[in-house]
Design a protein around this motif. Structure first.
Motif, short mmCIF file in Angstrom:
data_model
loop_
_atom_site.label_atom_id
_atom_site.label_comp_id
_atom_site.label_asym_id
_atom_site.label_seq_id
_atom_site.Cartn_x
_atom_site.Cartn_y
_atom_site.Cartn_z
N ALA A 85 2.41 -33.39 -18.60
CA ALA A 85 2.10 -34.73 -19.10
C ALA A 85 1.99 -34.69 -20.63
CB ALA A 85 0.80 -35.23 -18.50
N GLN A 86 2.42 -35.78 -21.25
CA GLN A 86 2.33 -35.83 -22.69
C GLN A 86 0.88 -35.93 -23.14
OE1 GLN A 86 4.65 -37.28 -20.95
NE2 GLN A 86 6.60 -37.11 -22.00
N LYS A 87 0.57 -35.22 -24.22
CA LYS A 87 -0.81 -35.20 -24.70
C LYS A 87 -0.83 -34.90 -26.19
CE LYS A 87 -5.29 -33.05 -23.76
NZ LYS A 87 -6.01 -32.01 -22.98
N ILE A 88 -1.78 -35.51 -26.87
CA ILE A 88 -2.03 -35.23 -28.28
C ILE A 88 -3.43 -34.67 -28.42
CG2 ILE A 88 -2.45 -36.28 -30.53
CD1 ILE A 88 0.43 -36.25 -30.09
N THR A 89 -3.57 -33.58 -29.16
CA THR A 89 -4.87 -32.96 -29.36
C THR A 89 -5.18 -32.88 -30.85
OG1 THR A 89 -4.62 -31.62 -27.36
CG2 THR A 89 -6.31 -30.93 -28.92
N GLN A 90 -6.32 -33.44 -31.22
CA GLN A 90 -6.83 -33.30 -32.57
C GLN A 90 -8.17 -32.57 -32.46
OE1 GLN A 90 -5.74 -37.80 -33.51
NE2 GLN A 90 -6.16 -36.70 -35.42
N THR A 91 -8.22 -31.36 -32.95
CA THR A 91 -9.36 -30.48 -32.69
C THR A 91 -10.50 -30.64 -33.68
OG1 THR A 91 -8.31 -28.74 -33.95
CG2 THR A 91 -7.92 -28.75 -31.58
N GLN A 92 -10.29 -31.38 -34.73
CA GLN A 92 -11.31 -31.54 -35.77
C GLN A 92 -11.96 -32.91 -35.64
OE1 GLN A 92 -8.03 -31.31 -38.32
NE2 GLN A 92 -8.72 -29.49 -39.41
N PRO A 93 -13.14 -33.01 -35.04
CA PRO A 93 -13.78 -34.33 -34.94
C PRO A 93 -14.14 -34.90 -36.30
CG PRO A 93 -14.83 -32.72 -33.51
CD PRO A 93 -13.89 -31.97 -34.40
N GLY A 94 -14.55 -34.00 -37.23
CA GLY A 94 -14.92 -34.46 -38.55
C GLY A 94 -14.67 -33.40 -39.60
N MET A 95 -14.40 -33.87 -40.82
CA MET A 95 -14.17 -32.94 -41.94
C MET A 95 -14.77 -33.51 -43.21
SD MET A 95 -10.26 -31.64 -41.63
CE MET A 95 -10.49 -30.53 -43.02
N PHE A 96 -15.36 -32.61 -44.01
CA PHE A 96 -15.83 -32.95 -45.36
C PHE A 96 -14.95 -32.21 -46.35
CE2 PHE A 96 -19.75 -35.29 -44.70
CZ PHE A 96 -20.09 -34.96 -43.40
N VAL A 97 -14.44 -32.94 -47.34
CA VAL A 97 -13.57 -32.33 -48.35
C VAL A 97 -13.99 -32.84 -49.72
CG1 VAL A 97 -11.19 -32.23 -49.20
CG2 VAL A 97 -11.64 -32.09 -46.75
N GLN A 98 -13.95 -31.95 -50.69
CA GLN A 98 -14.28 -32.34 -52.06
C GLN A 98 -13.13 -33.16 -52.64
OE1 GLN A 98 -17.36 -31.04 -52.98
NE2 GLN A 98 -17.30 -32.50 -54.68
N GLU A 99 -13.50 -34.18 -53.38
CA GLU A 99 -12.50 -35.01 -54.05
C GLU A 99 -11.54 -34.16 -54.87
OE1 GLU A 99 -14.30 -37.75 -56.77
OE2 GLU A 99 -12.53 -39.05 -56.89
N LYS A 100 -10.26 -34.53 -54.84
CA LYS A 100 -9.16 -33.90 -55.57
C LYS A 100 -8.62 -32.65 -54.86
CE LYS A 100 -10.69 -35.71 -60.02
NZ LYS A 100 -11.09 -35.38 -61.42
#
Lengths: 112, 113
Positions: A1-16
Motif C-alpha cells: 500500500a502507498q504510504k508517506i512517512t515523515q519521521t520528524q514531528p518537530g524541529m528547531f533550527v537557527q535562523e539562516k
C-alpha cells in the motif's frame, strides 16, 4: 500500500541555517509524483515543490530543493538560509490513483 | 497558481444545525477536493470531484455531502452538525493533467458546540 512517512514531528533550527525535512515513501507504482506543502499557523496549504519519479534532476524552487533518492525511496525537502517566516508545518505527499497520500507533517520552528 | 476561495473562514455553530461550507475556484480546474484536518495533523480526503455532476467519497468516512453543479463551485453540506465535526476543512482544486498539483483555499475552521 502507498504510504508517506515523515519521521520528524518537530524541529528547531537557527535562523539562516539550512534545514532538511525527511520524507520516505512506499509505492509499487513506476510513475508517481512527490509534493511538499507548507502550512503556516493561519491554516492555508501552500504548494512548494514537485518531483516526478522520472525526473533525473532534483527539483528546485528558490530556496527550496528536493533531495530525491529513488533507490532509497526518499524525497527530503531542503530549505537553504532559513528565515523566521519558514516556521510552519511541512507536509510531504505522493500522488496515488489520482489522489494524494499525505504524511503526518513536521513542525519547523526557526529560532532568531 | 489557482485562485480558490472558501467561506466562511471561521464558523461557530450549535449542535443540530445545518451548515454549508462554500468553495469556489476561478481557474477552470476540473478536479476539486475536500479535506478534513485536525490541528497539527495530517489531511484526510473526504470528498472529491472529477468534474460537473461527478462526486466521490474519499478515504475518511464523513457524514457530509457535496455537489458539483458548476465547474467553479464545490460546496460541502452537513445536515446536522455535531461536536465531532469540529475541525478544519480545506478545499483544493487541480487541473487534472500534467503534475496535477493541488492548490488550496484558506480553509474553514468549524467549531460545533
Amino acid at each position: 500500500a502507498q504510504k508517506i512517512t515523515q519521521t520528524q514531528p518537530g524541529m528547531f533550527v537557527q535562523e539562516k541555517e539550512a534545514v532538511t525535512l525527511d520524507c520516505t515513501y512506499d509505492t509499487s507504482d513506476q510513475s508517481y509524483g512527490l509534493f511538499w506543502y507548507k502550512q503556516p499557523s493561519s491554516g492555508e496549504m501552500i504548494f512548494l515543490i514537485y518531483q516526478g519519479s522520472y525526473d533525473e534532476q532534483n527539483a528546485t524552487e528558490g530556496r527550496y530543493s528536493l533531495n530525491f533518492q529513488k533507490a532509497r525511496k526518499s524525497a527530503n525537502l531542503v530549505i537553504s538560509a532559513s528565515q523566521l517566516g519558514d516556521s510552519a508545518m511541512y507536509f510531504c505527499a505522493m500522488d496515488s490513483n489520482y489522489q494524494l497520500i499525505w504524511g503526518a507533517g513536521t513542525k519547523l520552528i526557526i529560532k532568531p | 497558481e489557482a485562485d480558490i476561495y472558501q467561506t466562511p473562514r471561521y464558523l461557530v455553530i450549535g449542535t443540530g444545525k445545518k451548515i454549508t461550507l462554500e468553495c469556489s475556484q476561478t481557474m477552470g480546474h476540473d478536479k476539486m477536493y475536500w479535506y478534513q484536518q485536525d490541528p497539527g495533523m495530517e489531511l484526510h480526503l473526504i470528498h472529491y470531484s472529477y468534474g460537473v455532476n461527478s462526486t466521490e467519497k474519499g478515504d475518511l468516512s464523513s457524514e457530509s455531502t457535496v455537489s458539483r453543479i458548476r465547474t467553479e463551485h464545490f460546496p460541502l453540506t452537513l445536515e446536522s452538525a455535531r461536536p465531532s465535526h469540529t475541525s478544519q476543512y480545506l478545499c483544493a482544486s487541480s487541473e487534472g493533467v500534467g503534475t496535477d498539483t493541488q492548490y488550496f483555499g484558506p480553509g474553514t475552521r468549524l467549531t460545533v458546540l
